[in-house]
Design a protein around this motif. Structure first.
Motif, PDB file in Angstrom:
ATOM      1  N   UNK A 146       6.896  11.557   4.997  1.00 32.36           N
ATOM      2  CA  UNK A 146       5.913  11.172   6.019  1.00 32.36           C
ATOM      3  C   UNK A 146       4.681  10.605   5.317  1.00 32.36           C
ATOM      4  N   UNK A 147       4.355   9.358   5.606  1.00 27.75           N
ATOM      5  CA  UNK A 147       3.242   8.673   4.949  1.00 27.75           C
ATOM      6  C   UNK A 147       1.932   8.882   5.698  1.00 27.75           C
ATOM      7  N   UNK A 148       1.959   8.760   7.022  1.00 31.95           N
ATOM      8  CA  UNK A 148       0.754   9.030   7.816  1.00 31.95           C
ATOM      9  C   UNK A 148       1.124   9.310   9.262  1.00 31.95           C
ATOM     10  N   UNK A 149       0.149   9.847   9.982  1.00 32.16           N
ATOM     11  CA  UNK A 149       0.303  10.028  11.425  1.00 32.16           C
ATOM     12  C   UNK A 149      -0.862   9.301  12.086  1.00 32.16           C
ATOM     13  N   UNK A 150      -0.625   8.795  13.283  1.00 35.51           N
ATOM     14  CA  UNK A 150      -1.636   7.954  13.944  1.00 35.51           C
ATOM     15  C   UNK A 150      -1.965   8.479  15.339  1.00 35.51           C
ATOM     16  N   UNK A 151      -3.248   8.780  15.543  1.00 33.26           N
ATOM     17  CA  UNK A 151      -3.738   9.193  16.856  1.00 33.26           C
ATOM     18  C   UNK A 151      -4.473   8.038  17.512  1.00 33.26           C
ATOM     19  N   UNK A 152      -4.365   7.956  18.815  1.00 30.82           N
ATOM     20  CA  UNK A 152      -5.141   6.963  19.558  1.00 30.82           C
ATOM     21  C   UNK A 152      -6.524   7.525  19.891  1.00 30.82           C
ATOM     22  N   UNK A 153      -7.518   6.639  19.874  1.00 30.56           N
ATOM     23  CA  UNK A 153      -8.869   7.008  20.319  1.00 30.56           C
ATOM     24  C   UNK A 153      -9.365   5.917  21.261  1.00 30.56           C
ATOM     25  N   UNK A 195       0.806  -1.225   0.000  1.00 32.19           N
ATOM     26  CA  UNK A 195       0.000   0.000   0.000  1.00 32.19           C
ATOM     27  C   UNK A 195       0.841   1.278   0.000  1.00 32.19           C
ATOM     28  N   UNK A 196       2.146   1.149   0.199  1.00 30.25           N
ATOM     29  CA  UNK A 196       2.979   2.366   0.175  1.00 30.25           C
ATOM     30  C   UNK A 196       3.792   2.484  -1.118  1.00 30.25           C
ATOM     31  N   UNK A 197       3.601   1.531  -2.049  1.00 30.01           N
ATOM     32  CA  UNK A 197       4.382   1.581  -3.300  1.00 30.01           C
ATOM     33  C   UNK A 197       4.068   2.846  -4.098  1.00 30.01           C
ATOM     34  N   UNK A 198       2.786   3.179  -4.195  1.00 26.19           N
ATOM     35  CA  UNK A 198       2.404   4.370  -4.956  1.00 26.19           C
ATOM     36  C   UNK A 198       2.984   5.642  -4.362  1.00 26.19           C
ATOM     37  N   UNK A 199       2.986   5.713  -3.028  1.00 22.70           N
ATOM     38  CA  UNK A 199       3.548   6.882  -2.348  1.00 22.70           C
ATOM     39  C   UNK A 199       5.026   7.053  -2.706  1.00 22.70           C
ATOM     40  N   UNK A 200       5.763   5.937  -2.728  1.00 23.48           N
ATOM     41  CA  UNK A 200       7.198   6.028  -3.028  1.00 23.48           C
ATOM     42  C   UNK A 200       7.460   6.292  -4.513  1.00 23.48           C
ATOM     43  N   UNK A 201       6.527   5.917  -5.369  1.00 22.53           N
ATOM     44  CA  UNK A 201       6.672   6.291  -6.782  1.00 22.53           C
ATOM     45  C   UNK A 201       6.571   7.811  -6.914  1.00 22.53           C
TER      46      UNK A 201
END
Lengths: 133, 133
Positions: B77-84, B64-70
């Protein structure tokens, strides 16, 4: 060497829209806007239990984030900031390992502490700020 | 609603190079690589005193990160994660406010906890993951 993640900075095209989203939808603690003319941004802090998110909107004609928003009109993560105990030692170490520091002489950051930025091409495409703890 | 910043995920073209940089130059505590075939990534965790950085390298043909690296060959930075605390309540609230959740039914994340991702176009160009705390 690096310590806490001080903040993640997100450049946004519209500060109030982003702030409302964090306040109302995501239920976070959101500061009032703070204009920082010497840094060319207006910022709003999102206070999380363990770190902060800084929303940045361009201020003035020579904002350092204007180019980023031209390339990323919807916004995006602009930089991440790690704390270091000794910023001069950090700069020496990074340079000794052959990586580029954008400002070898630390400048005063938005929190009133010395900061340097490292070249994103040398750090996995990520703009990294180091801030004196 | 949102709590701690659980992690910042950085997609990198070469995991070992990035990990060496964090370990040797930046002096951080760096984990061994962990292959997650079901998530299409190999990951290395950088443990900071208050949160984590996750370095992600594509694994397999449908990562799922191949497109981002292309689009970002140097990484970024691909994503940030918050806790809920309650991921189902979070999804309902976000959808009720008119923002898009990419997977309305939480899926199992890399930490073995339910996660959802929000549409980056609705969140200042930033891919945001929410993880059940």
């Amino acid at each position: 060497m690096i310590g806490r993640l001080n903040h993640v900075a997100i450049a946004v095209p519209d500060l109030q829209t982003a702030a409302d989203q964090y306040r109302h939808t995501l239920g976070a603690e959101v500061s009032d806007p703070l204009t920082l003319p010497e840094h060319g941004v207006t910022t709003i802090f999102i206070k999380l239990p363990n770190t902060s998110i800084e929303l940045l909107e361009p201020l003035g004609e020579n904002s350092p984030i204007a180019g980023f928003l031209t390339k990323n009109p919807a916004g995006g993560v602009h930089h991440i900031c790690y704390e270091v105990e000794d910023i001069h030692a950090a700069v020496e170490r990074i340079a000794a390992d052959g990586y580029r520091v954008l400002n070898r002489t630390p400048k005063m950051g938005a929190h009133g502490k010395p900061v340097v930025f490292m070249h994103p091409k040398d750090f996995s495409g990520t703009l990294v700020e180091l801030e004196q703890a």
